[in-house]
Design a protein around this motif. Sequence first.
Motif, mmCIF file in Angstrom:
data_model
loop_
_atom_site.group_PDB
_atom_site.id
_atom_site.type_symbol
_atom_site.label_atom_id
_atom_site.label_comp_id
_atom_site.label_asym_id
_atom_site.label_seq_id
_atom_site.Cartn_x
_atom_site.Cartn_y
_atom_site.Cartn_z
ATOM 1 N N ARG A 1 -14.921 -8.243 -6.198
ATOM 2 C CA ARG A 1 -16.043 -8.403 -7.155
ATOM 3 C C ARG A 1 -15.689 -9.281 -8.351
ATOM 4 O O ARG A 1 -16.450 -10.187 -8.693
ATOM 5 C CB ARG A 1 -16.571 -7.035 -7.582
ATOM 6 N N PRO A 2 -14.514 -9.065 -9.001
ATOM 7 C CA PRO A 2 -14.193 -9.959 -10.118
ATOM 8 C C PRO A 2 -14.073 -11.413 -9.670
ATOM 9 O O PRO A 2 -14.475 -12.327 -10.389
ATOM 10 C CB PRO A 2 -12.851 -9.430 -10.626
ATOM 11 N N PRO B 1 -21.047 -2.283 0.915
ATOM 12 C CA PRO B 1 -22.232 -2.608 0.112
ATOM 13 C C PRO B 1 -21.873 -3.094 -1.293
ATOM 14 O O PRO B 1 -22.541 -3.967 -1.831
ATOM 15 C CB PRO B 1 -22.996 -1.287 0.059
ATOM 16 N N ASP B 2 -20.829 -2.547 -1.899
ATOM 17 C CA ASP B 2 -20.501 -2.913 -3.279
ATOM 18 C C ASP B 2 -19.259 -3.771 -3.385
ATOM 19 O O ASP B 2 -18.791 -4.045 -4.481
ATOM 20 C CB ASP B 2 -20.218 -1.657 -4.124
ATOM 21 N N GLY B 3 -18.647 -4.177 -2.281
ATOM 22 C CA GLY B 3 -17.370 -4.882 -2.394
ATOM 23 C C GLY B 3 -16.308 -3.934 -2.919
ATOM 24 O O GLY B 3 -16.416 -2.714 -2.743
ATOM 25 N N CYS B 4 -15.294 -4.462 -3.581
ATOM 26 C CA CYS B 4 -14.240 -3.607 -4.119
ATOM 27 C C CYS B 4 -13.696 -4.237 -5.391
ATOM 28 O O CYS B 4 -14.148 -5.305 -5.805
ATOM 29 C CB CYS B 4 -13.115 -3.432 -3.097
ATOM 30 N N ALA B 5 -12.702 -3.591 -5.978
ATOM 31 C CA ALA B 5 -12.168 -4.061 -7.253
ATOM 32 C C ALA B 5 -11.404 -5.369 -7.106
ATOM 33 O O ALA B 5 -11.048 -5.992 -8.093
ATOM 34 C CB ALA B 5 -11.266 -2.982 -7.865
ATOM 35 N N LYS C 1 0.831 -1.204 0.000
ATOM 36 C CA LYS C 1 0.000 0.000 0.000
ATOM 37 C C LYS C 1 0.862 1.248 0.000
ATOM 38 O O LYS C 1 0.596 2.197 -0.728
ATOM 39 C CB LYS C 1 -0.924 0.013 1.215
ATOM 40 N N GLN D 1 -20.272 -5.185 -14.631
ATOM 41 C CA GLN D 1 -19.648 -4.125 -13.819
ATOM 42 C C GLN D 1 -18.633 -4.693 -12.837
ATOM 43 O O GLN D 1 -17.898 -3.964 -12.194
ATOM 44 C CB GLN D 1 -20.685 -3.311 -13.041
ATOM 45 N N SER D 2 -18.628 -6.005 -12.679
ATOM 46 C CA SER D 2 -17.660 -6.604 -11.774
ATOM 47 C C SER D 2 -16.524 -7.259 -12.534
ATOM 48 O O SER D 2 -15.772 -8.037 -11.981
ATOM 49 C CB SER D 2 -18.340 -7.659 -10.898
ATOM 50 N N ARG D 3 -16.431 -6.970 -13.788
ATOM 51 C CA ARG D 3 -15.295 -7.485 -14.545
ATOM 52 C C ARG D 3 -14.334 -6.336 -14.807
ATOM 53 O O ARG D 3 -14.739 -5.189 -14.942
ATOM 54 C CB ARG D 3 -15.763 -8.077 -15.872
ATOM 55 N N PHE D 4 -13.066 -6.689 -14.878
ATOM 56 C CA PHE D 4 -12.034 -5.712 -15.199
ATOM 57 C C PHE D 4 -12.302 -5.192 -16.607
ATOM 58 O O PHE D 4 -12.871 -5.890 -17.437
ATOM 59 C CB PHE D 4 -10.663 -6.402 -15.109
ATOM 60 N N ILE D 5 -11.907 -3.946 -16.864
ATOM 61 C CA ILE D 5 -12.251 -3.293 -18.125
ATOM 62 C C ILE D 5 -11.937 -4.159 -19.340
ATOM 63 O O ILE D 5 -12.697 -4.199 -20.306
ATOM 64 C CB ILE D 5 -11.554 -1.909 -18.254
ATOM 65 N N ARG E 1 -14.685 -6.462 -19.896
ATOM 66 C CA ARG E 1 -15.910 -5.758 -20.220
ATOM 67 C C ARG E 1 -15.870 -5.269 -21.661
ATOM 68 O O ARG E 1 -16.845 -5.268 -22.371
ATOM 69 C CB ARG E 1 -16.035 -4.542 -19.287
ATOM 70 N N ILE F 1 -6.779 -2.903 -22.513
ATOM 71 C CA ILE F 1 -6.581 -1.454 -22.416
ATOM 72 C C ILE F 1 -5.088 -1.153 -22.477
ATOM 73 O O ILE F 1 -4.261 -1.908 -21.969
ATOM 74 C CB ILE F 1 -7.215 -0.900 -21.124
#
Lengths: 102, 813
Positions: free
Chosen positions: B530-531, B523-527, B451, B550-554, B557, B562
């Motif tokens: 979620r995947p 509530p939404d988890g995190c990056a 971190k 929305q829970s897949r990496f770009i 998706r 990228i």
Amino acid sequence: MNLWKKVCPLEQIPRLGAMRIETPKGAIALFRTRDDQLFAVTDRCPHKGGPLSQGIVAGHEVTCPLHGWRIDLTTGEAVSPDKGCVTRYPTKVEEEWVWIAL
Amino acid sequence: MRKPRLVVVGNGMAGCRTLEELLKLAPDRYEITVFGAEPHPNYNRILLSSVLAGEVPFVETILNDPTWYETHGIRLHLGKRVVEIDRISQRVVAEDGTSAEYDRLLLATGSSPAILPVPGNDLHGVISWRDIADTEAMIEASQKYRHAVVIGGGLLGLEAANGLALRGMTVTVVHIGAWLLERQLDRYAGELLQKSLEAKGLRFMLQTETRALHPGPDGRVQSVEFADGSRVEADLVVMAVGIRPNIELAQRAGLYCRRGIVVNDTLQTYDPKIYAVGECVEHRGVTYGLVAPLFEQAKVCANHLAEFGIARYTGSVTSTKLKVTGIDLFSAGNFMGSPQSDFITFTDPSAGVYKKLVIEGDHLVGAVLYGDTVDGAWYFQLIKDRQKITEIRHQLMFGPHHLGNTGHSGENRAAAMPNDAEVCGCNGVTKGAIVAAIKANGLFTLEDVRKHTKASSSCGSCTGLVEQILANVLGSVYQPNNTREKPICDCTDLTHAEVRQAIREQKLLSIPQVMETLGWRTPDGCATCRPALNYYLISTWPHEAQDDPQSRFINERAHANIQKDGTFSVVPRMWGGLTNPTELRAIADVAEKFRVPTIKLTGGQRIDLLGVKKNDLPKIWAELGKAGLVSGHAYGKSLRTVKTCVGAEHCRFGTQKSMGLGIRLEKALFGMWSPHKVKLAVSGCPRNCAESGIKDVGIIGVDSGFEIYIGGNGGIKTEVAQFLCKVKSEEEVIEYVGAFLQLYREEGFYLERTCHYLARVGLDYVKAQIVDNPEKRQALYERLLYSLQGVEDPWQKAVATQDREYAIMEMTE
Ligand code: SRM
Ligand SMILES: Cc1cc2nc3c(=O)[nH]c(=O)nc-3n(C[C@H](O)[C@H](O)[C@H](O)COP(=O)(O)OP(=O)(O)OC[C@H]3O[C@@H](n4cnc5c(N)ncnc54)[C@H](O)[C@@H]3O)c2cc1C
Ligand code: SF4
Ligand code: FES
């Protein structure tokens, strides 16, 4: 001075999703969170310019797709220990249409 | 409603750590009050050795300064010793009468040094070592006096002796045992240590019992007398003969105590409102005197204070490191062994290196390293995780080869690296930067370092180096991650395995349902989670669970990779690495029409169109689709490529048709999502031109059939694939490979490549499922076929449905 502009119908942006808008002020990322709040910020990550609109949204945060910095959409600041910020733009929803002030 | 009140007695390492963990989980649950007998905010006690040695000033040892307490709304009473717990009215009272009522009470009173019951033990100049006041007294004495005697040759005694010697005193260490650190080292290592310390100027008297301390004319201690009547001169005596848990307060309140305050696996005392952590407790008959176990206790205790109620503390395996600069020693587990143990030892007396590994059955149970402790963290992990070592036993002594991965040019000794050497090649982080961050921010774990510095947070190949640096800076406080029991992310305390199991057993079908059923904190988890959840759902319940874009990496998706500038790349599939004029023409045409800046051959035998604008993606796919080209999934945690060599179709050595089999395999597995990406190769003979030896699945054609290899990897850390079995026909290859990949899909953790999965479960296990058990194999293969039923090309699907992902607004003046 801020000018309100009409963007798109609200339903066009999925929950936990985003829309990238090309504007005269550069690209802007417009996010819709689970609680249906809208946040608009410059679509450039303070780290190395990654397109935030392509990141994963959770709570009121987006994770940049390039190297995983997290940006707090309510303040525009990177989540500690990363440091940096993006410009925020006011938004509103009227009659199910999304507006942004540029 | 009034918040419940939490009172903490003891402002030391365990108490404050528990608060930090609690604030992470439930920042607003309690109104918190802390009592500390010392006049200082929480500091890092273990660094007192470095303070004494003059390596670190006291201010740098502060872990939580007064503003930390303020920002978290914690009422802090410094310099106030609690003298009474009234369990009826739920109140504690301090020496000066200050009192506080509690709904929950946390005792973290630590321990006190033991004092030898010999005449003269209360003389001026006789001290023990526990806190900053003692440290200051020792520093002051070293400036005025010459002769120090340290009683006790344990960790604390040796660190005291070293510090006093560095401050110019002549130091004699008196020890009752037959060798130094007899609770941490075997005799051989203890003797090596003694030699190194003697070279630093320390003197030792072993197997020597102290009988009395005698004063000089000024009333200060002047000499130490031993059982044999001999004496040595001393104007400072430091007693480091062990610690006694501070239980008097708890005992007076009627709480059950033995050597320590007795707690259960949730760190509760016999009064369920009262918890206890740290050196003052006794858990399953064990008391601890190192911080690593206390940190584990703190985590569990915080979980229960936050009323999550899922964690259990089941005891700790500890490891030892001595914080004396220039001396490398490490020990862990049952290093003395038993009559049933096997020992593997290595000695190089002139280099001062000694290593001993203790093995019982299939497990490493203990280790002593002296002079070269590079692999300590790895051995410790093997001991703690109780990993089977049978297969690596013959190379165990040579370490994990964990280091010297690609990108570190063979660098494998963190200690020897200069400060400006680059550790993390992805993020450009030097050793110096990591050391500084660990010290300045009080970091303890690999996650913390990731971190704060980003080191090891990208490709991860420097993880071993970073762990070593942590181990070197922190000494025994460093606890390598218990990978098997690590929660998925900060949103939950559940591990990957537990979540997979719950999804299967409770038939959970969507991410919100998982989060609600399993008590996610966000509530939404995190990056991160979620995947993983999305993958677990669709792989466990194909055709039933909801796939959440929305829970897949770009990349997944957008069905494209990228790039650093926000553009994308397009890699069409070329089955088995083969192509034809129509495909090549279509690729050339789109490249021209959409001004694709770069066209490149990939390492996976196909063509990459790089630098495509997102808006152009669907248009390009539509045109490629007309020539029959489909997505190559170069972006997905999914089937990537099946590399082939020319094989028996053309090659003069070929024994099997590798191109044909490669294409069949690739078509059979098309569109398969997996925990991580999956790459295959088929070679027509053992010359192996398709590099089958470093693929997730590699096939090598031989005259009599096909050899199947699994779990290879050619990426961050080269891993040679392991031989699974040999089969006769192409049909069998497809069934065996399909079954293995389905096993991996069902049991692999998200982002675990096949090589990591295989290392976790073992080759024997996989063989038992796939090779020795035909019913199991067929069932697995059928489940794979079922999940792949009706798979579509994601590109043509996106073109047909005008996928929203591509809607980009233009706003012009
Ligand atoms: C395009 C390609 C390089 C090339 O020009 O040849 C490539 C490009 C990328 N690789 Fe690779 N890899 C490519 C072949 C390889 C190979 C060789 C192979 O497949 O034979 C390897 C080693 C073999 C292996 O995986 O075992 C390889 C090992 C990696 C790794 C390390 C994986 C590991 O487990 O150690 C990563 C990182 C990851 O996946 O997390 C990675 C990740 C990446 C990513 C996707 C990085 C990212 O996440 O954005 C790169 C995308 C670049 C971009 O901007 O589009 N790439 N990468 C190759 C595409 C092959 C294809 O046709 O699909
Ligand atoms: C010099 C030195 C070096 C060390 N080096 C290492 C090392 O390298 N590695 C390692 O793992 N461990 C090391 N240790 C041990 C480590 O510091 C302890 O394991 C750890 O500090 C124990 O934490 P604790 O919270 O249980 O106790 P403490 O940190 O001692 O905290 C207890 C606190 O409670 C206070 N207190 C006690 N009773 C009361 C009361 N009635 N009212 C109010 N306050 C009270 C005490 O004053 C103290 O501040 C070292 C210890 C010392 C002294
Ligand atoms: S293509 Fe692969 S090796 Fe090359 S820079 Fe990207 S990730 Fe690294
Ligand atoms: S550009 Fe966003 S994290 Fe690097």
